[in-house]
Write a protein that holds these residues in place. Structure first.
Motif, PDB file in Angstrom:
ATOM      1  N   LEU A  10      39.756  63.051  -2.060  1.00  0.00           N
ATOM      2  CA  LEU A  10      41.204  63.202  -1.888  1.00  0.00           C
ATOM      3  C   LEU A  10      41.604  64.671  -1.965  1.00  0.00           C
ATOM      4  N   SER A  11      40.978  65.423  -2.876  1.00  0.00           N
ATOM      5  CA  SER A  11      41.283  66.850  -2.994  1.00  0.00           C
ATOM      6  C   SER A  11      40.906  67.596  -1.715  1.00  0.00           C
ATOM      7  N   ILE A  12      39.770  67.230  -1.127  1.00  0.00           N
ATOM      8  CA  ILE A  12      39.343  67.860   0.125  1.00  0.00           C
ATOM      9  C   ILE A  12      40.319  67.515   1.252  1.00  0.00           C
ATOM     10  N   ILE A  13      40.727  66.245   1.319  1.00  0.00           N
ATOM     11  CA  ILE A  13      41.679  65.816   2.357  1.00  0.00           C
ATOM     12  C   ILE A  13      42.996  66.563   2.202  1.00  0.00           C
ATOM     13  N   ASP A  14      43.479  66.676   0.947  1.00  0.00           N
ATOM     14  CA  ASP A  14      44.728  67.400   0.705  1.00  0.00           C
ATOM     15  C   ASP A  14      44.593  68.869   1.127  1.00  0.00           C
ATOM     16  N   PHE A  15      43.451  69.464   0.838  1.00  0.00           N
ATOM     17  CA  PHE A  15      43.222  70.853   1.226  1.00  0.00           C
ATOM     18  C   PHE A  15      43.238  71.003   2.752  1.00  0.00           C
ATOM     19  N   LEU A  16      42.586  70.085   3.440  1.00  0.00           N
ATOM     20  CA  LEU A  16      42.538  70.159   4.900  1.00  0.00           C
ATOM     21  C   LEU A  16      43.923  69.937   5.505  1.00  0.00           C
ATOM     22  N   ARG A  30      43.586  71.420  15.567  1.00  0.00           N
ATOM     23  CA  ARG A  30      44.256  70.443  14.714  1.00  0.00           C
ATOM     24  C   ARG A  30      43.788  69.011  14.971  1.00  0.00           C
ATOM     25  N   GLU A  31      43.740  68.640  16.237  1.00  0.00           N
ATOM     26  CA  GLU A  31      43.389  67.253  16.570  1.00  0.00           C
ATOM     27  C   GLU A  31      41.998  66.904  16.057  1.00  0.00           C
ATOM     28  N   GLY A  32      41.043  67.796  16.264  1.00  0.00           N
ATOM     29  CA  GLY A  32      39.689  67.537  15.788  1.00  0.00           C
ATOM     30  C   GLY A  32      39.626  67.417  14.275  1.00  0.00           C
ATOM     31  N   LEU A  33      40.389  68.263  13.565  1.00  0.00           N
ATOM     32  CA  LEU A  33      40.385  68.221  12.105  1.00  0.00           C
ATOM     33  C   LEU A  33      41.062  66.946  11.595  1.00  0.00           C
ATOM     34  N   GLU A  34      42.128  66.524  12.255  1.00  0.00           N
ATOM     35  CA  GLU A  34      42.811  65.289  11.858  1.00  0.00           C
ATOM     36  C   GLU A  34      41.877  64.086  11.999  1.00  0.00           C
ATOM     37  N   ILE A  35      41.069  64.068  13.066  1.00  0.00           N
ATOM     38  CA  ILE A  35      40.091  62.984  13.252  1.00  0.00           C
ATOM     39  C   ILE A  35      39.046  63.041  12.141  1.00  0.00           C
ATOM     40  N   ALA A  36      38.615  64.251  11.806  1.00  0.00           N
ATOM     41  CA  ALA A  36      37.619  64.410  10.736  1.00  0.00           C
ATOM     42  C   ALA A  36      38.175  63.919   9.401  1.00  0.00           C
ATOM     43  N   ILE A  37      39.451  64.222   9.132  1.00  0.00           N
ATOM     44  CA  ILE A  37      40.093  63.771   7.890  1.00  0.00           C
ATOM     45  C   ILE A  37      40.105  62.249   7.825  1.00  0.00           C
ATOM     46  N   GLN A  38      40.448  61.619   8.939  1.00  0.00           N
ATOM     47  CA  GLN A  38      40.487  60.162   8.990  1.00  0.00           C
ATOM     48  C   GLN A  38      39.099  59.573   8.743  1.00  0.00           C
ATOM     49  N   PRO A  61      48.336  68.867 -11.716  1.00  0.00           N
ATOM     50  CA  PRO A  61      48.784  70.031 -10.946  1.00  0.00           C
ATOM     51  C   PRO A  61      47.657  70.935 -10.449  1.00  0.00           C
ATOM     52  N   ALA A  62      46.407  70.616 -10.782  1.00  0.00           N
ATOM     53  CA  ALA A  62      45.291  71.435 -10.281  1.00  0.00           C
ATOM     54  C   ALA A  62      45.113  71.189  -8.780  1.00  0.00           C
ATOM     55  N   LYS A  63      44.522  72.166  -8.109  1.00  0.00           N
ATOM     56  CA  LYS A  63      44.200  72.054  -6.690  1.00  0.00           C
ATOM     57  C   LYS A  63      42.739  72.431  -6.488  1.00  0.00           C
ATOM     58  N   LEU A  64      42.191  72.008  -5.367  1.00  0.00           N
ATOM     59  CA  LEU A  64      40.782  72.273  -5.087  1.00  0.00           C
ATOM     60  C   LEU A  64      40.508  73.774  -5.092  1.00  0.00           C
ATOM     61  N   LEU A  65      41.392  74.555  -4.480  1.00  0.00           N
ATOM     62  CA  LEU A  65      41.189  75.999  -4.443  1.00  0.00           C
ATOM     63  C   LEU A  65      41.242  76.602  -5.839  1.00  0.00           C
ATOM     64  N   THR A  66      42.127  76.071  -6.699  1.00  0.00           N
ATOM     65  CA  THR A  66      42.230  76.568  -8.076  1.00  0.00           C
ATOM     66  C   THR A  66      40.936  76.325  -8.829  1.00  0.00           C
ATOM     67  N   ILE A  67      40.398  75.113  -8.685  1.00  0.00           N
ATOM     68  CA  ILE A  67      39.155  74.775  -9.380  1.00  0.00           C
ATOM     69  C   ILE A  67      38.004  75.635  -8.865  1.00  0.00           C
ATOM     70  N   PHE A  68      37.966  75.851  -7.556  1.00  0.00           N
ATOM     71  CA  PHE A  68      36.912  76.686  -6.977  1.00  0.00           C
ATOM     72  C   PHE A  68      37.045  78.126  -7.466  1.00  0.00           C
ATOM     73  N   ASP A  69      38.283  78.585  -7.610  1.00  0.00           N
ATOM     74  CA  ASP A  69      38.519  79.934  -8.114  1.00  0.00           C
ATOM     75  C   ASP A  69      38.015  80.067  -9.547  1.00  0.00           C
ATOM     76  N   VAL A  70      38.236  79.015 -10.352  1.00  0.00           N
ATOM     77  CA  VAL A  70      37.735  79.018 -11.726  1.00  0.00           C
ATOM     78  C   VAL A  70      36.215  79.132 -11.739  1.00  0.00           C
ATOM     79  N   PHE A  71      35.570  78.389 -10.843  1.00  0.00           N
ATOM     80  CA  PHE A  71      34.103  78.443 -10.764  1.00  0.00           C
ATOM     81  C   PHE A  71      33.625  79.853 -10.420  1.00  0.00           C
ATOM     82  N   LEU A  72      34.265  80.468  -9.427  1.00  0.00           N
ATOM     83  CA  LEU A  72      33.843  81.800  -9.015  1.00  0.00           C
ATOM     84  C   LEU A  72      34.033  82.821 -10.130  1.00  0.00           C
TER      85      LEU A  72
END
Length: 346
Positions: A10-16, A30-38, A61-72
């Protein structure tokens, strides 16, 4: 399918989707990415339009990018120490007596910064203490509190987990961990942390309150009696009895005695009710902070649904006198609500 994997999906889908909405992705793609999300959603059984499933899987309230930033950032701080494959990880050297003494000095400096709400300086001081004595869980726990105080709850989780690793029987670390997980919206992980703490210290009211609040969030939010996670304070200030009556508690809010004095100072004592006028209350920063916290954690709704409060309001609307502090504090629900703002100190 495990919830943990679905949360990641879900976090990846929200990011995309966010990348599509904010223009990061070109219109032609966009169209190709929307199909990939589905396809991703269908493969893992995740439907982002299902609100019930979203509430269960969301990491807000965390986001995928925030968590990845913490890792880095964590990776950069720790650094990569090459070691031969098959060799055991190096054991940190035992701190000397001089190291421990200096580490304690840094910890006290960090505590002073925390009291002054200089969270970045506190983090720096606790980090210096950890560098000198990484075997003391208190330093990790205090730094977790500092991170949470400035809203960096993901970093707080890492430090709290490290504290439990250093000392699995260190109770306060589970309180820190539960608080950080709760603030990130991971109520299941928060409940697990508080539960482990209660198992170690069954008489700890802060942990029991945190467990109750986190558990209440698991099934649904409607009937949740959420007072929020326990307060954040450095270890050696938790049981301090030197706090003046009018000073702010660990959550930045007054204790009962201080709250009563504050109300009297805003016009209370005039007439039979002894309550301040509304203008004075709204101009008082501490009262506004209390009101904001009540609205944030659902306390205002519980307050207005209290029959005793409703009776008091009806009496005032019909020309009666304002309730006195003694009358307010005689109601169990009002006392319980007020105690939540004192931080539940033991």
């Amino acid at each position: 399918m495990a919830d943990k994997k679905q949360k990641l999906v879900l976090s990846i889908i929200d990011f995309l989707n966010q990348s599509i909405d904010d223009g990061t992705v070109k219109a032609d793609d966009r169209e190709g990415l929307e199909i990939a999300i589905q396809c991703i959603g269908e493969a893992f059984g995740v439907d982002p339009s299902d609100e019930q499933q979203r509430q269960r899987l969301s990491i807000k309230p965390a986001k995928l990018l925030t968590i990845f930033d913490v890792f880095l950032k964590t990776r950069d701080k720790v650094g990569s120490t090459p070691s031969s494959s098959g060799s055991a990880p190096a054991t940190p050297r035992a701190p000397s007596a001089a190291d421990k003494k200096q580490a304690e000095t840094h910890k006290q400096t960090g505590n002073a910064h925390m009291s002054a709400k200089n969270h970045d300086s506190a983090i720096d001081s606790y980090s210096k203490a950890i560098a000198l004595d990484p075997t003391n869980p208190v330093y990790f726990s205090n730094r977790a509190a500092a991170y949470s105080s400035k809203g960096d709850h993901a970093f707080a989780v890492l430090d709290a987990e490290k504290a439990t690793e250093v000392s699995p029987s260190f109770v306060k670390a589970y309180s820190r961990l539960g608080h950080a997980q709760y603030s990130l919206g991971d109520y299941r992980a928060a409940a697990d942390a508080f539960k482990k703490g209660v198992e170690l210290d069954p008489t700890n009211e802060n942990l029991k309150s945190g467990l109750k609040n986190a558990t209440a969030r698991l099934p649904a939010d409607e009937d949740d009696e959420d007072g929020g996670p326990p307060p954040l304070m450095p270890e050696d200030q938790i049981n301090s009895s030197s706090t003046p009556p009018n000073s702010a508690g660990s959550g930045g809010l007054p204790n009962l005695g201080g709250m009563a004095d504050m109300l009297r100072g805003m016009g209370g004592g005039a007439g039979g009710g002894g309550m301040p006028d509304m203008a004075s209350m709204m101009n008082n920063p501490m009262m506004m902070q209390m009101a904001q916290q009540m609205m944030a954690n659902g306390g205002l709704e519980r307050l207005m649904s209290n029959p005793a409060v409703a009776n008091m309001m009806n009496r005032v609307q019909n020309g009666g006198s304002m309730p006195s502090m003694e009358e307010l504090m005689s109601d169990p629900t009002m006392r319980n609500l007020a105690s939540q703002f004192t931080g539940g100190r033991q």
